[in-house]
Design a protein around this motif. Structure first.
Motif, PDB file in Angstrom:
ATOM      1  N   ILE A 299       0.851  -1.203   0.000  1.00  0.00           N
ATOM      2  CA  ILE A 299       0.000   0.000   0.000  1.00  0.00           C
ATOM      3  C   ILE A 299       0.879   1.243   0.000  1.00  0.00           C
ATOM      4  O   ILE A 299       0.651   2.186  -0.775  1.00  0.00           O
ATOM      5  CB  ILE A 299      -0.936   0.018   1.227  1.00  0.00           C
ATOM      6  N   LEU A 300       1.868   1.242   0.877  1.00  0.00           N
ATOM      7  CA  LEU A 300       2.764   2.401   0.946  1.00  0.00           C
ATOM      8  C   LEU A 300       3.429   2.650  -0.403  1.00  0.00           C
ATOM      9  O   LEU A 300       3.532   3.787  -0.868  1.00  0.00           O
ATOM     10  CB  LEU A 300       3.847   2.174   2.015  1.00  0.00           C
ATOM     11  N   ARG A 301       3.854   1.567  -1.037  1.00  0.00           N
ATOM     12  CA  ARG A 301       4.510   1.701  -2.344  1.00  0.00           C
ATOM     13  C   ARG A 301       3.526   2.285  -3.345  1.00  0.00           C
ATOM     14  O   ARG A 301       3.880   3.119  -4.159  1.00  0.00           O
ATOM     15  CB  ARG A 301       5.000   0.338  -2.830  1.00  0.00           C
ATOM     16  N   CYS A 302       2.286   1.859  -3.251  1.00  0.00           N
ATOM     17  CA  CYS A 302       1.239   2.334  -4.138  1.00  0.00           C
ATOM     18  C   CYS A 302       1.028   3.831  -3.973  1.00  0.00           C
ATOM     19  O   CYS A 302       0.797   4.561  -4.930  1.00  0.00           O
ATOM     20  CB  CYS A 302      -0.036   1.587  -3.765  1.00  0.00           C
ATOM     21  N   LEU A 303       1.123   4.284  -2.711  1.00  0.00           N
ATOM     22  CA  LEU A 303       0.864   5.697  -2.431  1.00  0.00           C
ATOM     23  C   LEU A 303       2.081   6.565  -2.739  1.00  0.00           C
ATOM     24  O   LEU A 303       2.030   7.774  -2.562  1.00  0.00           O
ATOM     25  CB  LEU A 303       0.486   5.873  -0.955  1.00  0.00           C
ATOM     26  N   GLY A 304       3.188   5.931  -3.164  1.00  0.00           N
ATOM     27  CA  GLY A 304       4.319   6.739  -3.596  1.00  0.00           C
ATOM     28  C   GLY A 304       5.579   6.625  -2.767  1.00  0.00           C
ATOM     29  O   GLY A 304       6.521   7.384  -2.961  1.00  0.00           O
ATOM     30  N   VAL A 305       5.603   5.672  -1.817  1.00  0.00           N
ATOM     31  CA  VAL A 305       6.829   5.482  -1.029  1.00  0.00           C
ATOM     32  C   VAL A 305       7.822   4.668  -1.867  1.00  0.00           C
ATOM     33  O   VAL A 305       7.436   3.680  -2.482  1.00  0.00           O
ATOM     34  CB  VAL A 305       6.493   4.735   0.286  1.00  0.00           C
ATOM     35  N   SER A 306       9.080   5.108  -1.894  1.00  0.00           N
ATOM     36  CA  SER A 306      10.060   4.380  -2.704  1.00  0.00           C
ATOM     37  C   SER A 306      10.499   3.115  -1.977  1.00  0.00           C
ATOM     38  O   SER A 306      10.270   2.962  -0.776  1.00  0.00           O
ATOM     39  CB  SER A 306      11.262   5.263  -2.978  1.00  0.00           C
TER      40      SER A 306
ATOM     41  N   PRO B 293       4.126  -2.733  -5.655  1.00  0.00           N
ATOM     42  CA  PRO B 293       2.831  -2.127  -5.330  1.00  0.00           C
ATOM     43  C   PRO B 293       1.691  -2.933  -5.937  1.00  0.00           C
ATOM     44  O   PRO B 293       0.546  -2.816  -5.513  1.00  0.00           O
ATOM     45  CB  PRO B 293       2.941  -0.732  -5.952  1.00  0.00           C
ATOM     46  N   LEU B 294       2.014  -3.756  -6.924  1.00  0.00           N
ATOM     47  CA  LEU B 294       0.984  -4.587  -7.556  1.00  0.00           C
ATOM     48  C   LEU B 294       0.301  -5.524  -6.574  1.00  0.00           C
ATOM     49  O   LEU B 294      -0.804  -5.978  -6.821  1.00  0.00           O
ATOM     50  CB  LEU B 294       1.622  -5.438  -8.645  1.00  0.00           C
ATOM     51  N   ASN B 295       0.998  -5.835  -5.449  1.00  0.00           N
ATOM     52  CA  ASN B 295       0.391  -6.724  -4.453  1.00  0.00           C
ATOM     53  C   ASN B 295      -0.943  -6.189  -3.957  1.00  0.00           C
ATOM     54  O   ASN B 295      -1.774  -6.937  -3.478  1.00  0.00           O
ATOM     55  CB  ASN B 295       1.332  -6.922  -3.264  1.00  0.00           C
ATOM     56  N   THR B 296      -1.154  -4.868  -4.065  1.00  0.00           N
ATOM     57  CA  THR B 296      -2.435  -4.301  -3.640  1.00  0.00           C
ATOM     58  C   THR B 296      -3.561  -4.812  -4.523  1.00  0.00           C
ATOM     59  O   THR B 296      -4.699  -4.908  -4.120  1.00  0.00           O
ATOM     60  CB  THR B 296      -2.413  -2.766  -3.740  1.00  0.00           C
TER      61      THR B 296
END
Lengths: 230, 845
Positions: free
Chosen positions: B292-299, B381-384
Motif C-alpha cells: 500500500i505504501l509503495r502504491c501511495l508513492g513510497v520508494s 505495489p501490484l500486491n495491492t
C-alpha cells in the motif's frame, strides 16, 4: 476545442513467462482518456482488466507499448520514479480498501500528503474526512470501522493529493447494495467537484453505466469502446 | 525520488509499530540475555583490569624483584647489593612441616625472609604486629588454613626441618596470594637467618631465590631493567617489575574473560537466529502494508528504511535492557570467581562495557534483521491488486548473500577480537556455518522426503500434520535451524564441561599410587624404601631425578639462538631447568613415535642417545638426530636425540620430558622420588609423621589432597561455565517460544477454517502436536549429532584427549527439547481452540 488526453495508451502488451511458455495477459491495447472524463473497464474474470489498470496507474511495467500519464511516459521510468508520479498525480481506490491497519483513519488520509512533504495537513485531512461523513471517526483504526466506512476513508485518502486521475478497482466489490450506492455517489460527486478523471474497473454493469465511456475486454484484448449517455 | 525527511520515516516507523510492539519486543527479547551475558563479562573484565592495574604494586610488594632458581653466582653479589634504596631477600621452597601439638604434618611453601618486605601492601596477620615481630626471633607466621586444619593457635610451635619455631601470628594474606594457591601450598614465613639450621638448604633442593628492591626516589625501572638484563640473563636471573606483573596478570585474566565472553556470544548468536526468524515472519505479514505504501508513492528504499528504523529502535531497547541486566549480573561474578583471583574486585558500572553491549546488540539486530528486511525492496505495489507473479523473486536476492557474508565476517571478527587467534576464530565461524548448513540441509531433505513419499494411506490427522511441514509459509526451515543450533550449542557446552572434568578425574584403581615422596637424597634412598615397607605400604615406583639445563642445541648457545632467529630453535629451550631421569626401558605410559630407544651406554666413548617427549620436542623445535649439550650442575654432557616418545601425562606416575640411558648420570647429583599407596587417612598421617621425623628434608605430596583441591577448583570453574551456559539455555527457550509463537499468527486463519469446517479441539491439538513433534525431534536429534561431532573434534584436536559421551544425558536432552517444542506448540494453539471461530476471525480482520 481540442481536449488533451490525461492518459494515452498505445500498443500496450503484457506477457509473463510461465514454466517455459509465454502467457500474454494484454495484447496491443490502444486508447486515450480525456482529462476530467469518466471511464469504466469491464469484462469477465481473467480478461486482463486489473492488469491494464495496474499498468495505467504505473504499478507495473509493460512488456511492450507506451503509457503516458499527464504527459509523462511511464514505461521509461524506474519503480521509484513511478512511485513519485503515483504520489503526485494518481489516486487509488481498491476493492478491499487497502488501508494501513496500524494507522488511524486520519493518519491514513494524511500519508499521501506527508509523502509529498506538505505542511499543516491535518485541517485538510479532517476536511476530507468530513466530506465523506467520517469526521467523528478520525481517530479510529481500520478494524474499528465497517467496510463502507473503510472505503470512504480510502476515498478521502485518494483525493488527499488532489490527483489528476483516480483509479478504482472494483470499488464496491466488497460492499452491500445500500452502502455501495452511497460510496458510488460519493465517488462521482467528489470527482465532479475536483474535476478529476476517473478510471474504474468493475463487473457491475449498473456502475459502469454511470461513466461516460465503457471499454470492454476479453482474453487480454479490447473488444469494444462505447460512449454512454453518462 | 521524492525528498522525504528522516523524521517522517521515524514517525511512520513509530505509527506502523503501534499494534505490534509487544510482539516486536518478544522477537527482540531473545537477544536480551546474550547482551546481558556479554555486558556482565565485559564489565567484569574492565573492572578486573583496573583492579589489577591498581593493585599490581601490592601484589608484587616491591619496585623490582630479581629471581633465580639456583644459588646466585658470588660475582653477582656486588651488583645485587648496589640496587635499590631498601633491599629484602627471600628463599622460597616446598617442604614438610610438623605441628608438635597434634603431630600433624603437611606440605607447605616455606618463605624464609630477611628485610622489610613487603614495601607495598602488607602481610596481613593476626595479631597485626606479628607481621613485623616474627622477624626478630625464632618465630613463624602460619597460613590461616593450616592453623584451622591442625587446630593450632598463636603461641604454639611449628617444626620446619630441624628447627622449631613459635607461631607469632596467623597469616591472612600475603602479596600475590590467591585463595586457591593458599589451599595447594599454604605459606609459612620464617626469618631467613634460621634457614641454614633447618638443614633444608641441601643440594638438589628446589629453592627459589628472591631479591626485593624498593626505590625511595623516582627511578625509571623499565630503563634500569633493560640495562641490567643482559648481565642478569647470563646468570639465569629473571626480573619482575610492577609493570610486568600488571601485564602478566592482565594477560592470563584476559584469557579467562575472553573464554567467558565467547560463551556469552553463543547466547547472543542463538538469540540472533530467533530475531531473524521472528522478523522474517513479521515482514511477511507486513507485505500488504508495504505494498500500500509503495502504491501511495513510497520508494523501495523508504519502505526498507521504515522497517529498518523500527527494528533498530526495538533492538536498541532490547540492548539497553540487556545492558542493564548485565550490569546487575556483573555484581554476582566476583562472588563466583573470587577464589581464583589475586586481587580484590571492585564492582562498578562500566560505561564502556555498557556501550559495547548496546553497540553489539544494534549490530546483531541490524545484521540478522537485514536478512528478511532486504526482501522489502522487492515488494511490488501490484500486491495491492493481488497480482503476485513476482513474489517468487523474493528469495533469490543477491543482496541476501551479501548479508550472509557480512554475518560470517561479523562472527569471525568478534571471535578474533576476543581470542586474538586467527585459527580459533576461523574454526568457530566454520563450526557455526557448518551447523547452519547441515540443519538447513536436513530441513530441506525433510520437506522433500515428506512431499515425495507422502503417506496417502494414513489418517487425516497424520496427513495434515505431515503436510504442514512442507505447505506454503511453513516454518520447517527456520524452526529446525533455530531449535537445532540451540540444542547443538547447549549440548556442546555440556560435553566440553565433561571433557574438562574427565581430563583431571584420575582413576582410583588398585595399583594407582596416591602419595609421592620427593627430594629423597641418594643416601636416604634405601632407608626411605625400608621405612615405607615397614609401614606395610608398597613401593610402587622409585626413580632417580637429575636436574640439568640445556647448554647448546646443534652447537648454538642460548645467546646465539636469541641473536640468530633463522636457527628455528626456540630460545625457551634454554630457560628452564629440566628434571630428567635415566633408565634402561620404557614405562607402560610411553610409546616411541620416532627414532629408536636406546636404554644403555656401554662405554664412556659411546654417543649418548636421549629420548624426548614428542610434544616437548615440537615446542622447542628439536628433531631426531639433533645434538644437545646438557649442563649437569657444571658438567657438560654432549648427547644426540635418539628417539621421541608419546607420553600419557594423565597417568599418575613420574613422567619425564628427557630420559637418559643407563650408564651416564649415575654419578651426577640427584634426588629420588618414591611412590606409594596409603589406605586410610590415619595410615597416611602416621606414615607422613614417620617420614618427617626421620627425614625432614623429604617432601610428601598427598594426591588425595591435591585431587580434592582440584575438585573444588573445577567445581568453581564448572559453576562459572554453567552460570554462563544458563544464558544460552534460557535464550534457547526464549527463541523456541518466540519461534513457535510467531507461527501462531500464521496458522490462525487455517486452524479457524478447520474449526469452521467442523474439526474438533482434539483433532487440532493432534495435528499441531504431530507437526511440532516432527520438527522438535528432528532438530534436537540433528543438533545433538552436530554437537557430538564438534565435541569429538574439540576433544581430539584442542584438549588432546578421548571423548566418550554418556548416553543418558543425550537421551534426556533429546526428549526434553522435543517435548518442550510440542508443549509450546500446543500451548500456542490453545487460543485458537478455546475461542469461537467467529471471535478469531473478527480479531484477525
Amino acid at each position: 476545442m481540442l481536449v488533451t488526453p490525461i492518459l494515452h495508451i498505445q500498443d500496450l502488451t503484457k506477457t509473463y513467462q510461465s514454466t517455459g511458455h509465454t502467457l500474454t495477459v494484454l495484447d496491443s491495447i490502444n486508447f486515450s482518456v480525456e482529462e476530467g472524463s469518466t471511464l469504466a473497464i469491464i469484462g469477465p474474470s481473467g480478461s486482463g482488466k486489473t492488469t491494464l489498470l495496474g499498468l495505467c496507474a504505473g504499478l507495473d511495467r509493460s512488456s511492450a507499448g507506451l503509457v503516458e500519464l499527464n504527459g509523462i511516459r511511464l514505461d521509461n521510468l524506474n519503480e521509484d520514479a513511478r512511485a513519485q508520479v503515483r504520489n503526485q498525480h494518481v489516486g487509488f481506490i481498491f476493492q478491499n480498501f487497502q488501508l494501513l491497519p496500524t494507522l488511524t483513519a486520519l493518519e491514513n488520509v494524511m500519508v499521501p500528503m506527508e509523502l509529498r512533504g506538505a505542511k499543516n495537513i491535518k485541517p485538510q485531512a479532517m476536511d476530507l474526512l468530513d466530506k465523506v461523513g467520517l469526521a467523528d471517526r478520525a481517530h479510529h483504526y481500520p478494524t474499528q470501522l465497517s467496510g463502507g466506512e473503510q472505503q470512504r476513508v480510502s476515498l478521502a485518502r485518494a483525493f488527499s493529493n488532489k490527483p489528476k486521475i483516480l483509479f478504482a478497482d472494483e470499488p464496491t466489490g466488497n460492499l452491500d447494495a445500500e452502502t455501495s450506492e452511497k460510496v458510488v455517489k460519493l465517488i462521482f460527486d467528489l470527482n465532479r467537484e475536483a474535476g478529476t478523471t476517473l478510471v474504474l474497473v468493475t463487473h457491475d454493469a449498473e456502475l459502469a453505466a454511470k461513466t461516460q465511456r465503457i471499454l470492454r475486454m476479453k482474453g487480454g484484448k479490447l473488444i469494444s469502446d462505447e460512449r454512454t449517455v453518462g | 525520488m521524492n525528498k522525504l525527511s528522516f523524521p517522517w520515516l521515524v514517525k511512520m516507523a513509530w505509527r506502523d509499530s503501534r499494534r505490534n510492539r509487544s510482539r516486536l519486543f518478544l522477537f527482540i527479547s531473545s537477544i536480551i540475555l546474550g547482551i546481558a551475558a556479554l555486558v556482565a563479562i565485559f564489565s567484569f573484565g574492565y573492572n578486573l583490569k583496573e583492579d589489577i592495574d591498581d593493585q599490581a604494586k601490592e601484589m608484587i610488594g616491591a619496585d623490582l624483584v630479581i629471581t633465580s632458581n639456583r644459588p646466585v653466582n658470588p660475582t653477582m653479589k656486588p651488583l645485587l647489593d648496589s640496587l635499590g634504596n631498601r633491599r629484602s631477600q627471600e628463599r622460597s621452597f616446598a617442604s614438610m612441616v610438623l605441628f608438635p601439638k597434634s603431630q600433624g604434618t603437611r606440605l607447605v611453601q616455606i618463605r624464609a625472609l630477611a628485610g622489610e618486605f613487603p614495601y607495598y601492601g602488607a602481610l596481613e596477620t593476626l595479631p597485626v604486629a606479628a607481621a613485623q615481630t616474627f622477624r626478630e626471633g625464632q618465630q613463624a607466621l602460619v597460613d590461616k588454613t593450616l592453623m584451622l586444619q591442625f587446630g593450632v593457635e598463636v603461641g604454639d610451635s611449628i617444626k620446619v626441618g630441624e628447627v622449631t619455631f613459635e607461631i607469632a601470628g596467623i597469616l591472612n594474606k600475603a602479596p600475590g596470594q590467591t585463595g586457591i594457591s593458599a589451599t595447594v601450598a599454604p605459606a609459612v614465613y620464617i626469618p631467613l637467618r634460621y634457614l641454614p639450621q633447618t638443614g633444608l638448604e641441601q643440594k638438589g633442593s628446589r629453592i627459589n631465590y628472591l631479591y626485593y628492591y624498593k626505590y625511595d626516589t623516582r627511578v625509571d625501572i623499565k630503563q634500569l631493567v633493560e640495562k641490567l638484563e643482559p648481565r642478569l640473563e647470563k646468570e639465569y636471573l629473571n626480573t619482575e617489575t610492577i609493570e610486568t606483573q600488571r601485564e602478566d596478570m592482565g594477560r592470563s585474566f584476559r584469557d579467562l574473560t575472553s573464554f567467558l565472553a565467547l560463551v556469552g556470544f553463543i547466547a547472543l548468536l542463538l538469540g540472533s537466529i530467533g530475531v531473524a526468524s521472528a522478523i522474517h515472519v513479521y515482514i511477511r505479514e507486513k507485505l500488504r502494508s508495504i505494498a500500500i505504501l509503495r502504491c501511495l508513492g513510497v520508494s523501495a528504499a523508504q519502505a526498507f528504511l521504515i522497517y529498518l528504523i523500527q527494528i533498530m529502535g526495538i533492538g536498541l531497547l532490547g540492548s539497553i535492557i540487556g545492558a542493564a541486566l548485565g550490569t546487575v549480573v556483573q555484581q554476582l561474578l566476583p562472588q563466583v570467581l573470587q577464589d581464583l583471583l589475586p586481587v580484590q574486585i571492585t564492582v562498578g558500572i562500566s560505561w564502556l562495557a555498557i556501550l559495547q553491549g548496546i553497540g553489539l546488540g544494534l549490530i546483531i539486530s541490524l545484521l540478522f534483521a537485514l536478512l528478511p528486511l532486504v526482501s522489502i525492496r522487492n515488494v511490488s505495489p501490484l500486491n495491492t491488486l493481488r497480482i503476485s507473479y513476482e513474489s517468487t523473486s523474493l528469495f533469490k536476492d543477491p543482496l541476501k548473500w551479501a548479508v550472509y557474508a557480512l554475518i560470517l565476517v561479523f562472527i569471525f571478527g568478534f571471535t578474533y577480537l576476543q581470542t586474538q587467534k586467527m585459527k580459533e576464530a576461523g574454526y568457530f565461524t566454520l563450526g557455526v556455518l557448518v551447523g547452519f548448513l547441515v540443519l538447513a540441509g536436513i530441513a530441506w531433505a525433510l520437506m522433500w522426503t515428506v512431499r515425495r513419499f507422502f503417506p496417502e494411506s494414513l489418517s487425516y490427522i497424520w496427513r495434515q500434520g505431515l503436510a504442514n511441514l512442507f505447505r506454503p509459509n511453513n516454518q520447517t526451515l527456520i524452526l529446525i535451524i533455530s531449535i537445532g543450533l540451540g540444542t547443538a550449542f547447549i549440548s556442546t557446552l555440556y560435553f566440553v564441561q565433561t571433557i574438562l572434568l574427565n581430563q583431571v578425574t584420575l582413576s582410583a584403581s588398585e595399583n594407582q599410587p596416591n602419595m609421592v615422596l620427593f627430594d629423597i637424597q641418594g643416601g636416604q634412598r634405601e632407608a626411605v624404601a625400608d621405612l615405607t615397607r615397614r609401614q606395610g605400604l608398597p613401593v610402587i615406583d622409585e626413580v632417580p631425578i637429575v636436574t640439568m639445563r640445556m647448554e647448546e642445541i646443534n652447537g648454538l648457545t642460548a645467546e646465539e639462538v636469541k641473536e640468530d632467529s633463522t636457527s628455528g630453535i626456540s630460545p625457551r629451550a634454554f630457560q628452564r631447568e629440566i628434571r630428567t631421569t635415566f633408565r634402561g626401558n620404557l614405562t607402560d605410559s610411553e610409546k616411541i613415535t620416532q627414532g629408536t630407544w636406546q636404554g644403555k651406554v656401554n662405554s664412556p666413548e659411546d654417543t649418548v642417545y636421549v629420548s624426548l617427549d614428542a610434544g616437548y620436542a615440537e615446542r622447542i623445535k628439536v628433531e631426531v638426530g639433533d645434538k644437545i649439550v646438557f649442563n649437569v650442575q657444571g658438567a657438560l654432557i654432549p648427547t644426540v636425540v635418539g628417539s621421541l616418545r608419546e607420553v600419557d601425562w594423565n597417568r599418575i606416575q613420574t613422567n619425564f620430558r628427557v630420559v637418559f640411558p643407563v650408564g651416564v648420570l649415575e654419578a651426577a647429583p640427584q634426588f629420588h622420588v618414591l611412590m606409594t599407596k596409603v589406605g586410610t587417612a590415619e595410615e597416611s598421617a602416621q606414615f607422613q609423621q614417620e617420614v618427617v621425623r626421620e627425614f625432614p628434608n623429604i617432601s610428601i605430596i598427598d594426591l588425595e589432597l591435591i585431587l580434592s583441591v582440584m575438585d573444588e577448583l573445577l567445581d568453581k570453574i564448572g559453576f562459572v561455565i554453567r552460570f554462563m551456559a544458563a544464558f544460552s539455555i534460557i535464550t534457547g527457550l526464549v527463541v523456541l517460544i518466540s519461534s513457535v509463537l510467531i507461527s501462531k499468527y500464521q496458522r490462525m486463519q487455517e486452524s479457524v477454517l478447520l474449526r469452521t469446517l467442523g474439526a474438533s479441539r482434539s483433532q487440532i491439538f493432534a495435528i499441531t502436536a504431530l507437526e511440532y513433534f516432527f520438527l522438535g525431534a528432528l532438530a534436537a536429534g540433528t543438533g545433538i549429532v552436530l554437537s557430538l561431532a564438534g565435541s569429538w573434534a574439540l576433544a581430539k584436536f584442542s584438549f588432546e584427549t578421548s571423548f566418550t559421551p554418556q548416553l543418558w544425558p543425550v537421551v534426556v536432552l533429546f526428549l526434553l527439547i522435543s517435548g518442550l517444542t510440542v508443549l509450546i506448540g500446543l500451548f500456542n494453539s490453545r487460543a485458537v481452540v478455546q475461542q469461537s471461530p467467529l471471535e478469531v476471525l473478527r480479531s484477525e480482520g
